[in-house]
Design a protein around this motif. Sequence first.
Motif, PDB file in Angstrom:
ATOM      1  N   GLY A 167    -118.765  66.178  -6.570  1.00 50.01           N
ATOM      2  CA  GLY A 167    -118.336  66.144  -7.965  1.00 50.01           C
ATOM      3  C   GLY A 167    -119.049  65.112  -8.795  1.00 50.01           C
ATOM      4  O   GLY A 167    -118.581  64.732  -9.867  1.00 50.01           O
ATOM      5  N   GLN A 168    -120.209  64.657  -8.334  1.00 52.46           N
ATOM      6  CA  GLN A 168    -120.961  63.658  -9.077  1.00 52.46           C
ATOM      7  C   GLN A 168    -121.960  64.281 -10.038  1.00 52.46           C
ATOM      8  O   GLN A 168    -122.404  63.627 -10.971  1.00 52.46           O
ATOM      9  CB  GLN A 168    -121.682  62.716  -8.107  1.00 52.46           C
ATOM     10  N   LYS A 169    -122.348  65.515  -9.767  1.00 55.66           N
ATOM     11  CA  LYS A 169    -123.261  66.239 -10.643  1.00 55.66           C
ATOM     12  C   LYS A 169    -122.619  67.539 -11.084  1.00 55.66           C
ATOM     13  O   LYS A 169    -121.904  68.182 -10.330  1.00 55.66           O
ATOM     14  CB  LYS A 169    -124.586  66.571  -9.930  1.00 55.66           C
ATOM     15  N   ILE A 202    -108.381  66.777 -15.664  1.00 57.81           N
ATOM     16  CA  ILE A 202    -108.908  67.430 -14.479  1.00 57.81           C
ATOM     17  C   ILE A 202    -110.421  67.477 -14.658  1.00 57.81           C
ATOM     18  O   ILE A 202    -110.912  67.949 -15.687  1.00 57.81           O
ATOM     19  CB  ILE A 202    -108.351  68.858 -14.346  1.00 57.81           C
ATOM     20  N   VAL A 203    -111.154  66.988 -13.667  1.00 58.36           N
ATOM     21  CA  VAL A 203    -112.607  66.993 -13.746  1.00 58.36           C
ATOM     22  C   VAL A 203    -113.094  68.251 -13.028  1.00 58.36           C
ATOM     23  O   VAL A 203    -113.019  68.366 -11.817  1.00 58.36           O
ATOM     24  CB  VAL A 203    -113.209  65.713 -13.129  1.00 58.36           C
ATOM     25  N   LEU A 204    -113.572  69.185 -13.811  1.00 54.10           N
ATOM     26  CA  LEU A 204    -113.958  70.492 -13.301  1.00 54.10           C
ATOM     27  C   LEU A 204    -115.061  70.397 -12.253  1.00 54.10           C
ATOM     28  O   LEU A 204    -115.036  71.107 -11.254  1.00 54.10           O
ATOM     29  CB  LEU A 204    -114.389  71.390 -14.462  1.00 54.10           C
ATOM     30  N   ARG A 205    -116.019  69.504 -12.445  1.00 51.59           N
ATOM     31  CA  ARG A 205    -117.113  69.401 -11.471  1.00 51.59           C
ATOM     32  C   ARG A 205    -116.598  68.978 -10.101  1.00 51.59           C
ATOM     33  O   ARG A 205    -117.136  69.385  -9.083  1.00 51.59           O
ATOM     34  CB  ARG A 205    -118.220  68.480 -11.978  1.00 51.59           C
ATOM     35  N   MET A 244     -92.990  63.603 -13.192  1.00 50.23           N
ATOM     36  CA  MET A 244     -93.154  64.491 -12.067  1.00 50.23           C
ATOM     37  C   MET A 244     -94.604  64.449 -11.622  1.00 50.23           C
ATOM     38  O   MET A 244     -95.506  64.666 -12.400  1.00 50.23           O
ATOM     39  CB  MET A 244     -92.768  65.905 -12.489  1.00 50.23           C
ATOM     40  N   THR A 245     -94.853  64.181 -10.350  1.00 53.35           N
ATOM     41  CA  THR A 245     -96.202  64.098  -9.821  1.00 53.35           C
ATOM     42  C   THR A 245     -96.485  65.315  -8.969  1.00 53.35           C
ATOM     43  O   THR A 245     -95.662  65.745  -8.176  1.00 53.35           O
ATOM     44  CB  THR A 245     -96.349  62.825  -8.960  1.00 53.35           C
ATOM     45  N   VAL A 246     -97.678  65.861  -9.132  1.00 55.35           N
ATOM     46  CA  VAL A 246     -98.098  66.975  -8.294  1.00 55.35           C
ATOM     47  C   VAL A 246     -98.305  66.422  -6.897  1.00 55.35           C
ATOM     48  O   VAL A 246     -99.047  65.480  -6.703  1.00 55.35           O
ATOM     49  CB  VAL A 246     -99.402  67.602  -8.835  1.00 55.35           C
ATOM     50  N   ARG A 247     -97.659  66.991  -5.899  1.00 53.04           N
ATOM     51  CA  ARG A 247     -97.709  66.474  -4.539  1.00 53.04           C
ATOM     52  C   ARG A 247     -98.671  67.230  -3.640  1.00 53.04           C
ATOM     53  O   ARG A 247     -98.714  66.981  -2.469  1.00 53.04           O
ATOM     54  CB  ARG A 247     -96.311  66.499  -3.907  1.00 53.04           C
ATOM     55  N   ASN A 248     -99.418  68.144  -4.191  1.00 55.71           N
ATOM     56  CA  ASN A 248    -100.390  68.891  -3.417  1.00 55.71           C
ATOM     57  C   ASN A 248    -101.577  67.971  -3.192  1.00 55.71           C
ATOM     58  O   ASN A 248    -102.225  67.555  -4.131  1.00 55.71           O
ATOM     59  CB  ASN A 248    -100.802  70.147  -4.202  1.00 55.71           C
ATOM     60  N   ALA A 249    -101.898  67.626  -1.949  1.00 56.18           N
ATOM     61  CA  ALA A 249    -102.879  66.591  -1.612  1.00 56.18           C
ATOM     62  C   ALA A 249    -104.186  66.647  -2.396  1.00 56.18           C
ATOM     63  O   ALA A 249    -104.619  65.631  -2.916  1.00 56.18           O
ATOM     64  CB  ALA A 249    -103.144  66.597  -0.116  1.00 56.18           C
ATOM     65  N   PRO A 250    -104.864  67.802  -2.518  1.00 60.46           N
ATOM     66  CA  PRO A 250    -106.136  67.779  -3.239  1.00 60.46           C
ATOM     67  C   PRO A 250    -106.001  67.411  -4.710  1.00 60.46           C
ATOM     68  O   PRO A 250    -106.951  66.995  -5.329  1.00 60.46           O
ATOM     69  CB  PRO A 250    -106.646  69.213  -3.114  1.00 60.46           C
ATOM     70  N   TYR A 251    -104.810  67.575  -5.265  1.00 54.44           N
ATOM     71  CA  TYR A 251    -104.638  67.362  -6.701  1.00 54.44           C
ATOM     72  C   TYR A 251    -103.973  66.037  -7.022  1.00 54.44           C
ATOM     73  O   TYR A 251    -103.974  65.613  -8.148  1.00 54.44           O
ATOM     74  CB  TYR A 251    -103.804  68.498  -7.299  1.00 54.44           C
ATOM     75  N   GLU A 252    -103.433  65.390  -6.023  1.00 50.23           N
ATOM     76  CA  GLU A 252    -102.657  64.189  -6.271  1.00 50.23           C
ATOM     77  C   GLU A 252    -103.469  63.125  -6.999  1.00 50.23           C
ATOM     78  O   GLU A 252    -102.998  62.487  -7.919  1.00 50.23           O
ATOM     79  CB  GLU A 252    -102.122  63.636  -4.953  1.00 50.23           C
ATOM     80  N   GLN A 253    -104.732  62.961  -6.610  1.00 51.75           N
ATOM     81  CA  GLN A 253    -105.551  61.941  -7.242  1.00 51.75           C
ATOM     82  C   GLN A 253    -106.165  62.425  -8.550  1.00 51.75           C
ATOM     83  O   GLN A 253    -106.409  61.636  -9.434  1.00 51.75           O
ATOM     84  CB  GLN A 253    -106.658  61.514  -6.300  1.00 51.75           C
TER      85      GLN A 253
END
Length: 125
Positions: free
Chosen positions: A65-67, A24-27, A1-10
């Motif tokens: 999200g790089q720092k 999940i990368v918190l930054r 099952m894949t999360v289909r909510n656009a911001p979370y899909e990747q």
Amino acid sequence: MTVRNAPYEQTCPTDETRGETRMIVLRREIGDVLRDARQNQGRTLREVSSAARVSLGYLSEVERGQKEASSELLHSICEALDVPMSVILREVSDRVAVAEGLFVPDTVPVELARGVSRRDLTTVG
């Protein structure tokens, strides 16, 4: 099952073959929420970086999200955005919960979820 909510899909799709979720990368989530708050106010990176007393380049890296933002830096950015840190962290928490496939209760007033500033909260009766 894949999360289909656009911001979370990747950031957090489920590996259907093994039933595991990716980290999940918190930054990145924090950066996305900060960027959304800034853009919803129609403000530029330059305006917010100046108000937060952080370099434009560093704020840009935080938003992408790089720092990793320290608690002190996060406080300064929230102050510059005039949004309580608790609102930012709540939005991040809700995004992570959705990415994990959990139900997110709607316990925060809509006005807060949309990034109402502290000044606005004092006038809400």
